[in-house]
Motif scaffolding. Structure first.
Motif: not given
Lengths: 308, 308, 308, 308
Positions: B71-73, B188-193
């Motif tokens: 979400k934040l990403a 990948f985006l979940l890790s950034a999150e």
């Protein structure tokens, strides 16, 4: 190693490569083909520079290994299968060994309950994840885990953490080494080699699914790895059909397939209430289904000359 | 989430699922199709139990997410692109930022020499691997590295080490997050999150190749990830053509391709003597070739409205 | 189908989508979530326009199927397993059926010799490739082959040649449908659906290896496909460990694994002199090794309640 | 070819292999390493038996090719790039050539409308699928298509239909050869070799996406293939970002990336009403968006020394 020269390369450049090969400690042999010249570099690779660096030289097309990059793990060094002993249980012998338990330890009561049930059904070793990457900023709290468990597990994500492999190799405990989801079989055995080379002969290989384009299963459990690993290596081979498929209703058929194609053991997730599990519920068996699977596995094991 | 019931399931079982959905804190909506019934579970998922656990219930066929798990990403939370500042260099703005240097730091002299050369050619940030998995039993000596470097790099192997991600998220430093070779873009985006959720907004995403069946390249550098990530997320996106291809002579064309399809920056390995490098020599550029690449990249950047 | 709207989309655009859904012949149901609105389109999809076309509309994020795209091939339409009859041999019943023979027919004498040997060992059906893509500019000389053989084989390369599938579906002969090396299980069943929909109920599915990053095997024989196909479909499932692995010494273990995890039959290449075969020699068994495999398979079949 | 013997193999077996190598028409060279013996087989492979058959011999571990299996398609035979002429348009020269049009021809009016629009925007060749596998039981109605079109397209599914390749090679028309979704670059060039060997020098290679684990794109468009193919071969290389990504909004960035990394041309799907297209609507550009893409592509082409 075979060094393949680019086509149209002349004698001066071939001599230069031979000189470099010699300086690196190998004996060069030139073979001139119809179109290409190759330089075979003969000599023990351990302790000498890596010949693949020559790929950075502009006259070289590629460098191809002739030998597997592992040695201690290979059947060539040891023909008969290795056995690993864990608290009196022999892994790699005639009996198939089943490890079972919850993916994550949620409470003492939960573990004890599952332990009783799976032991009753014939499981020989209790599994229960404690320090996973998700619970520690360090990949593995090695010493602490080593003190309280009988087997150290190197998870799929640390399969190429070579310092951890070496550290674990220096400890006496048996190691369960899980193939990563993008680890080739050659890389897998190379990781085992690090542990063996550090002095620890008690390594158990474990296939747990690779990532492919197929999406009906969480991963593609690669049972081909079982006979391939048994052919290339003397180490015992386990299969984890719970993580490998991600669905509880695929665990039983793939467990039977694994035993039939030569696996030495299985790791199976069992949880009393999968729909409330903290992790990996959808792939966990309830104790009653696990008991049934164990009953069904016995004749399969016997059909291929094993016991359970 | 959409919960798809098995076909032939009756009202009692559907009611049971609705009751579970309600207990988990979501509002259930039943939609009866020609052959299947689905239950849409509406409500904020953060802080509530994971609905995918319902896949462990026998009457459920599958559970499908409707929303991205991050979400934040996402672009939905922030429409304009994020900028990350590193020692006065702005990443994610109009100028393309190039990080260059050796894969492993071999000596102070080596680093200083390369630093001078790549800075002269226009690189803005020096790269130099220090604590890699191969040099530490812990995945990352976080505090120590943080003290001496301007950017923390989470390597491909720690992309799902969630505790490390959270720990790094609690530190103030910009983070370069490299996609793993088997990491999907969603993961990948979940890790950034995780990093963003821990309070650190300075995350740079980096594509560095995924593992596929193709073997002429070491990995398959997935440039599609660049426009996909830019569409889904506001975070800056880098590309590493050195690791991604594994061959020095593919670095220049793929670097140009990366800039043309929208990358905000590049990471490029430069080594004065690739054929003697301690690691990854075959994919390193010599300083002169790097200088030439930088000259060739400028017009490509300008063609897509960027600068270098 | 579930149509997921982009976030921030207003009522006008949602109404527009509902109107399109209605025009296409489906009933739209709007579900407003915390962040996203979805439109569920209810109605039989057969004979109506494909809702996935709505992905071309700019306000739509994506269109997700709720139902499998196949119906006649599914367990939902037919709970009990199908049986296919070939010249008196029943496929899909309790006995495991083994097809064996050379990859390419080289001479009458060669085929007759192999036929005798494999029949003696218990194979029920003779295999022998005749019109392969390599021998005809047309993908399949359908009528000619149909006249002289008992089973029509759709090779991996024609798995999505939908007109051929339909044509074969209009003929009376049983069809052996081989999964392509990049065919997902869903696509595989969709191909079977074309044949069934054209009126031919006699379809046998065959797993023969998918392409992955692993190179020790020619393909990755995906035994997971066996229980997955048995769960989703009523059609019989075969496995081809010869093509799937590409190595004769992996055929026996993978054949046993296939039977143990639920396969209804096997296809195995047998050649009297593999080192002189016109094609696929390295994966062919000699008749004596085939006889031994058949002896070893029997107890495995019995262990899972089958016979051989 | 390099024949690697199993370890522990004695002189008698090595002599046996050398004898077989000689009988097959090659000159054997024995190289004895520390652990393994290899036999290098020197000689032109064309017209001689395939040495890989020796993998069926029990004393042989594996057979490794040293040379690429293609020759006419390789840079070694022809250093300068090939040009292909299509109705006055030169493909493979300085100008980037764009082919555009609908995926399937739906009506004369549709084609003529699109043709006008894309020509106006700078496209040089009209594309329009006619005989696809879905419309003919034969893979390709070769003669009929050849009479009415300027370029013959071999679709991804026929990439290994060697008889079709040879047949097309005997015709005079330029051939657009599309990489299959599971075709390695080596196999791709081997397919081109069949056409060249049959006497047709006018082959255009086209990258159109490979199948990987990533699901945000329909396929993974492999731009690495562009510089790799340019390095290995003299043939012109096209890229199809429409099929390769499956999403219209990824077409423009990937088209720019393709040109920047060295592609000689692009194939782009254009449809006046994508949401009503008979096939592949979600990946088609509307004519106005195509016109915009062409304007944006020009400076990218110029940045890498090309024109549009």
């Amino acid at each position: 190693m075979i060094i393949i020269m680019k086509s149209g390369i002349g004698d001066v450049e071939i001599d230069d490569i031979c000189r470099r090969v010699t300086e690196m400690g190998y004996a060069p042999h030139i073979i001139r083909g119809e179109f290409k010249t190759i330089v075979a570099a003969v000599g023990e690779e351990r302790g000498r520079p890596d010949l693949r660096l020559l790929e950075a030289v502009e006259t070289v097309e590629s460098v191809m290994p002739v030998q597997q990059p592992f040695k201690l793990a290979s059947r060539e060094v040891r023909q008969e299968p290795s056995e690993v002993r864990v608290n009196g249980v022999i892994i790699g012998g005639k009996p198939i060994v089943v490890m079972a338990g919850p993916c994550s330890v949620e409470s003492e009561a939960q573990v004890l309950e599952v332990a009783d049930r799976v032991k009753e059904s014939g499981a020989r070793i209790l599994r229960g994840g404690a320090f996973k990457p998700r619970t520690s900023p360090y990949a593995f709290q090695v010493e602490l885990v080593a003190e309280y468990s009988d087997i150290l597990q190197i998870g799929a994500r640390n399969i190429q953490n070579f310092t951890l492999l070496r550290r674990v190799g220096e400890m006496g405990k048996p190691v369960l080494l899980k193939r990563g989801m993008a680890t080739s079989i050659q890389e897998f055995l190379l990781s085992a080699e690090y542990i063996l080379a550090a002095g620890n002969p008690s390594v158990i290989l474990c296939e747990r699914g690779i990532r492919t384009f197929e999406t009906t299963t969480r991963f593609t459990l690669d049972l081909n790895a079982v006979p391939v690993l048994k052919k290339l290596s003397h180490l015992p081979v386990f299969v984890d059909p719970s993580h490998g498929t991600g669905h509880w209703d695929l665990v039983a058929p793939m467990a039977k397939g694994a035993v039939a194609c030569g696996a030495d053991g299985l790791i199976i997730e069992v949880h009393p209430k999968p729909e409330e599990a903290l992790s990996d519920g959808p792939q966990s068996l309830k104790p009653a289904k696990f008991a049934q699977l164990m009953r069904e596995l016995r004749p399969v094991a016997e059909a291929v000359g094993r016991s359970l």
